[in-house]
Scaffold this active site. Sequence first.
Site, mmCIF file in Angstrom:
data_model
loop_
_atom_site.group_PDB
_atom_site.id
_atom_site.type_symbol
_atom_site.label_atom_id
_atom_site.label_comp_id
_atom_site.label_asym_id
_atom_site.label_seq_id
_atom_site.Cartn_x
_atom_site.Cartn_y
_atom_site.Cartn_z
ATOM 1 C CB CYS A 169 -0.945 -0.005 1.200
ATOM 2 S SG CYS A 169 -2.286 -1.216 1.061
ATOM 3 C CG PHE A 220 -7.441 -4.985 -0.860
ATOM 4 C CD1 PHE A 220 -6.356 -4.149 -1.072
ATOM 5 C CD2 PHE A 220 -7.621 -5.534 0.400
ATOM 6 C CE1 PHE A 220 -5.461 -3.867 -0.050
ATOM 7 C CE2 PHE A 220 -6.740 -5.257 1.432
ATOM 8 C CZ PHE A 220 -5.653 -4.422 1.201
ATOM 9 C CG HIS A 307 -3.019 4.038 1.212
ATOM 10 N ND1 HIS A 307 -3.473 3.642 -0.027
ATOM 11 C CD2 HIS A 307 -3.111 2.947 2.014
ATOM 12 C CE1 HIS A 307 -3.818 2.368 0.027
ATOM 13 N NE2 HIS A 307 -3.610 1.920 1.252
ATOM 14 C CG ASN A 340 -6.346 -0.547 0.307
ATOM 15 O OD1 ASN A 340 -5.551 -0.285 -0.603
ATOM 16 N ND2 ASN A 340 -5.947 -0.793 1.547
#
Length: 385
Positions: A169, A220, A307, A340
Amino acid sequence: MAQGDSNGSSKHHARRVPTMGKATILAIGKAFPSQIIPQECLVEGYIRDTKCEDAYVKEKLERLCKNTTVKTRYTVMSKEILDKYPELATEGTPTIRQKLEIANPAVVEMATKASLACIKEWGRPAKDITHIVYVSSSEIRLPGGDLYLANELGLKNDVGRIMLYFLGCYGGVTGLRVAKDIAENNPGSRVLLTTSETTILGFRPPNKARPYDLVGAALFGDGAAAAIIGANPLNQESPFMELNYAVQQFLPETHNVIDGRLTEEGINFKLGRDLPQKIEANIEEFCKKLIAKTNIKDFNDFFWAVHPGGPAILNKLENTLNLSTDKLECSRKALMDYGNVSSNTIFYVMEYMRDYLKENGGQEWGLGLAFGPGITFEGILLRSL
């Protein structure tokens, strides 16, 4: 300073002058696979595709999907792929070869589309690109995707190429730091930074022994992003963000908190429950290193491009630093709209931040942050132009 007419019906903001020699972001682009998944449809689709008949697993996945705050995501996985590779839905089957057959070309295809969108916004020929920084945790091969991307874009054969693999990430912010160093130390250079990710390598049937698989399924997504980085912009270029100062730091003895292993079945992840707490305990000191380059002390006097690893991490960050609730709005919106998407997500946040700052003005200085395996912190002191 923001300027507008007397009744406030329109806003115009004076452009700031980039610092001589400092890298700037000149353009940004993104791309996604064609399959879009509304979060409310994910559970039924995942249970059907993996032939799962466990009511407990379904109930847990439903709960996780509600907690992630994600509304939509994109995915490479499709019915056509599962029809071609039915073994992907069979527990314990060695499928790394099949997954790479899917992931390798898909990652480059998305990277190419994102790069082309970025180059179009930049407004200069692709052959003016001098360097590539290619970021992915979703492909494995030699040569790497950087070479395939250079060929697809028709870049010069002496373009400088750097691959950053399996950073997870924080890879997007690492890419910004590396591109910044290249741009500032090679006068006239223009760096194409591309990130591209797919969850194909981690796709497998749910198993109670692997609870994080369900977290991944709920959180995700897939996609790609690209940015052009360069110092001392030319008149025809439109820089919108300066990369003023960058810091990377790892937390000792935390390498097992985010643990990823490549196996015959693909990639397996384990995520420690204490990840948000580890970030919470160290983030203030890390951010103070970044803002020390300014004369600003209050965290609320910065804009924030973070993030969005998940809502728990954003909540911990917000509470620990006493941020006002609007400060992480761009991060929360990116998480809601795309999930994500690993290394890509910071660019979706920055795109939203660019639009927000263009419309509303606001702070000159900001922070770009990402967290990942290590535990590694990546941070950049940003300046809005």
